[in-house]
Design an enzyme around this catalytic site. Sequence first.
Site, PDB file in Angstrom:
ATOM      1  N   GLU A 174      -5.151   5.787 -25.939  1.00 51.29           N
ATOM      2  CA  GLU A 174      -4.429   4.910 -25.011  1.00 51.29           C
ATOM      3  C   GLU A 174      -4.863   3.449 -25.139  1.00 51.29           C
ATOM      4  OE1 GLU A 174      -3.742   9.004 -23.615  1.00 51.29           O
ATOM      5  OE2 GLU A 174      -5.659   8.045 -23.832  1.00 51.29           O
ATOM      6  N   LEU A 214     -30.003  13.830 -35.756  1.00 51.41           N
ATOM      7  CA  LEU A 214     -29.065  13.628 -34.642  1.00 51.41           C
ATOM      8  C   LEU A 214     -27.653  13.671 -35.183  1.00 51.41           C
ATOM      9  CD1 LEU A 214     -28.375  12.592 -31.684  1.00 51.41           C
ATOM     10  CD2 LEU A 214     -28.508  10.294 -32.628  1.00 51.41           C
ATOM     11  N   ARG A 251     -13.660 -11.306 -22.634  1.00 51.56           N
ATOM     12  CA  ARG A 251     -13.903  -9.857 -22.717  1.00 51.56           C
ATOM     13  C   ARG A 251     -14.656  -9.481 -23.998  1.00 51.56           C
ATOM     14  NH1 ARG A 251     -11.256  -6.397 -19.682  1.00 51.56           N
ATOM     15  NH2 ARG A 251     -11.167  -4.854 -21.331  1.00 51.56           N
ATOM     16  N   SER A 295     -10.438  10.132 -18.089  1.00 53.01           N
ATOM     17  CA  SER A 295      -9.642   9.298 -18.996  1.00 53.01           C
ATOM     18  C   SER A 295      -9.362   9.979 -20.331  1.00 53.01           C
ATOM     19  CB  SER A 295     -10.340   7.947 -19.237  1.00 53.01           C
ATOM     20  OG  SER A 295     -10.430   7.250 -18.032  1.00 53.01           O
ATOM     21  N   ARG A 349     -13.445   9.117 -13.466  1.00 51.31           N
ATOM     22  CA  ARG A 349     -12.396   9.923 -14.065  1.00 51.31           C
ATOM     23  C   ARG A 349     -12.754  10.206 -15.522  1.00 51.31           C
ATOM     24  NH1 ARG A 349      -9.567   5.001 -12.693  1.00 51.31           N
ATOM     25  NH2 ARG A 349      -9.876   3.577 -14.431  1.00 51.31           N
ATOM     26  N   ARG A 404      -3.788  -2.029 -25.287  1.00 50.03           N
ATOM     27  CA  ARG A 404      -4.423  -3.308 -24.890  1.00 50.03           C
ATOM     28  C   ARG A 404      -3.797  -4.476 -25.653  1.00 50.03           C
ATOM     29  NH1 ARG A 404     -10.635  -2.465 -23.173  1.00 50.03           N
ATOM     30  NH2 ARG A 404     -10.191  -0.702 -21.858  1.00 50.03           N
ATOM     31  N   ASP A 461     -18.028   2.383 -20.392  1.00 43.16           N
ATOM     32  CA  ASP A 461     -17.015   1.583 -19.707  1.00 43.16           C
ATOM     33  C   ASP A 461     -17.636   0.358 -19.032  1.00 43.16           C
ATOM     34  OD1 ASP A 461     -14.542   0.901 -18.773  1.00 43.16           O
ATOM     35  OD2 ASP A 461     -14.440   2.459 -17.236  1.00 43.16           O
ATOM     36  N   ARG A 495     -15.588  -6.053 -17.510  1.00 46.53           N
ATOM     37  CA  ARG A 495     -16.051  -6.536 -16.203  1.00 46.53           C
ATOM     38  C   ARG A 495     -17.405  -7.244 -16.309  1.00 46.53           C
ATOM     39  NH1 ARG A 495     -15.170  -0.999 -13.497  1.00 46.53           N
ATOM     40  NH2 ARG A 495     -14.635  -0.536 -15.663  1.00 46.53           N
ATOM     41  N   HIS A 529     -17.814  -6.700 -25.138  1.00 45.93           N
ATOM     42  CA  HIS A 529     -17.832  -5.674 -26.188  1.00 45.93           C
ATOM     43  C   HIS A 529     -19.001  -5.906 -27.139  1.00 45.93           C
ATOM     44  CE1 HIS A 529     -14.181  -4.034 -24.720  1.00 45.93           C
ATOM     45  NE2 HIS A 529     -13.400  -5.040 -25.084  1.00 45.93           N
TER      46      HIS A 529
HETATM   47  C1  FPP Z   1     -14.752  -0.047 -22.271  1.00 46.29           C
HETATM   48  O1  FPP Z   1     -14.914  -1.280 -21.586  1.00 46.29           O
HETATM   49  C2  FPP Z   1     -15.160  -0.144 -23.640  1.00 46.29           C
HETATM   50  C3  FPP Z   1     -14.343   0.026 -24.738  1.00 46.29           C
HETATM   51  C4  FPP Z   1     -12.909   0.339 -24.658  1.00 46.29           C
HETATM   52  C5  FPP Z   1     -14.885  -0.093 -26.089  1.00 46.29           C
HETATM   53  C6  FPP Z   1     -16.220   0.519 -26.321  1.00 46.29           C
HETATM   54  C7  FPP Z   1     -16.758  -0.053 -27.560  1.00 46.29           C
HETATM   55  C8  FPP Z   1     -18.001  -0.526 -27.763  1.00 46.29           C
HETATM   56  C9  FPP Z   1     -19.074  -0.451 -26.743  1.00 46.29           C
HETATM   57  C10 FPP Z   1     -18.372  -1.177 -29.039  1.00 46.29           C
HETATM   58  C11 FPP Z   1     -18.095  -0.455 -30.321  1.00 46.29           C
HETATM   59  C12 FPP Z   1     -18.670   0.895 -30.473  1.00 46.29           C
HETATM   60  C13 FPP Z   1     -19.417   1.364 -31.499  1.00 46.29           C
HETATM   61  C14 FPP Z   1     -19.619   2.853 -31.609  1.00 46.29           C
HETATM   62  C15 FPP Z   1     -20.072   0.489 -32.513  1.00 46.29           C
HETATM   63  P1  FPP Z   1     -13.608  -1.957 -20.978  1.00 46.29           P
HETATM   64  O2  FPP Z   1     -13.096  -2.946 -21.941  1.00 46.29           O
HETATM   65  O3  FPP Z   1     -12.633  -0.906 -20.575  1.00 46.29           O
HETATM   66  O4  FPP Z   1     -14.225  -2.654 -19.734  1.00 46.29           O
HETATM   67  P2  FPP Z   1     -13.464  -2.964 -18.342  1.00 46.29           P
HETATM   68  O5  FPP Z   1     -13.012  -1.645 -17.793  1.00 46.29           O
HETATM   69  O6  FPP Z   1     -14.542  -3.601 -17.521  1.00 46.29           O
HETATM   70  O7  FPP Z   1     -12.351  -3.903 -18.639  1.00 46.29           O
END
Ligand code: FPP
Length: 231
Positions: A59, A123, A25, A183, A181, A63, A12, A16, A29
Site C-alpha cells: 500500500e 541471524l 519526512r 496494517s 493495527r 505515497r 512506524d 512524525r 526515514h
Molecule cells: C514508516 O514511517 C516507515 C516506512 C514506511 C519506511 C520504513 C523504512 C525504513 C526505516 C528505512 C529503510 C529500511 C531498511 C530495511 C534499510 P512513516 O513514514 O509511515 O511515518 P509516519 O506514520 O509518522 O508518517
Amino acid sequence: MDIPRHIAIIMDGNGRWAKKRLLPRFAGHARGVKRVKEIVEHCSGLGVKYLTLFAFGRENWKRPSEEVSFLMNLLLEQLGKEFLRLHENDVKIRFIGDRSRLEELICDKVNFIENLTKDNKKLNLNIALDYSGSYDIIQAVNLILAKGNHTQITEQIFEKYLLTYPDPAPDLFIRTSGEMRISNFMLWQISYTEMYFTSKLWPDFNKKALDEAIRWFNTRERRYGMTSEQL
Ligand code: FPP
C-alpha cells in the site's frame, strides 16, 4: 531471560519524528535507517534467530512519488553499503514480497544479496518489500492452484507456500509510533504472536527500547488455547 526466536517489526513513525523537528519526512526515514542497523546488530548479539522488518508495504506505493523514490533509493543505497558487513556477520538476508514491481536495479541487488548470504546461519533477516499479508496468502493459493496436485490442503501444507516458509511464526510483534493495527503485515503468521505496541517513534527505538519489549515479552504467558494449569 527468554529471547524470542522470531521478532517481526513495523517500523512506524519516521514521518512524525521528522515533523516534530520541522524536518522533511525524508530526514525521518534516514534516521530510521540508523535504528535498523542498531536493532539488527542487537538482535544478532542477543541470539534472536529470525528478524522480519516491514520496509515497504504494497500500500506504500500510494505515497507521493518523491517519497516512494526516496525510500527506494535509500534502500538501494543501504543494500549497497551494508550487505557485505551483514554477510561477514553471518546474516542470511531474504526479501519477502512481490518482486515484479521493483526497479530492475533493486531486483538485481535483492537476488544477488540473497544468493550471497544464503548459507549464513547466525541471524535470518527478512526484509518485507512490496509485501502484504493478504498478498502472501493469495500468492500461496495461486502457487497451490498452479501446481494442481492437491485436492485438499491442510494448514501444514498451506504454510509451505507462504513467503516466510520455512521460518517459524513470530514470537514477538513490535509496532512503534502508537498505532495499534496490523496494517496488512503478516496475517497468517501472527495467529499466536505476542503483540507489543509502543508510542516511541521508530527513529527513537533504540536497543534499550528493544530490551524493554523483550522484558515485556517475558511477562506473557503463552497458552496457545490451553489453560494456565495445563502449561
Ligand atoms: C514508516 O514511517 C516507515 C516506512 C514506511 C519506511 C520504513 C523504512 C525504513 C526505516 C528505512 C529503510 C529500511 C531498511 C530495511 C534499510 P512513516 O513514514 O509511515 O511515518 P509516519 O506514520 O509518522 O508518517
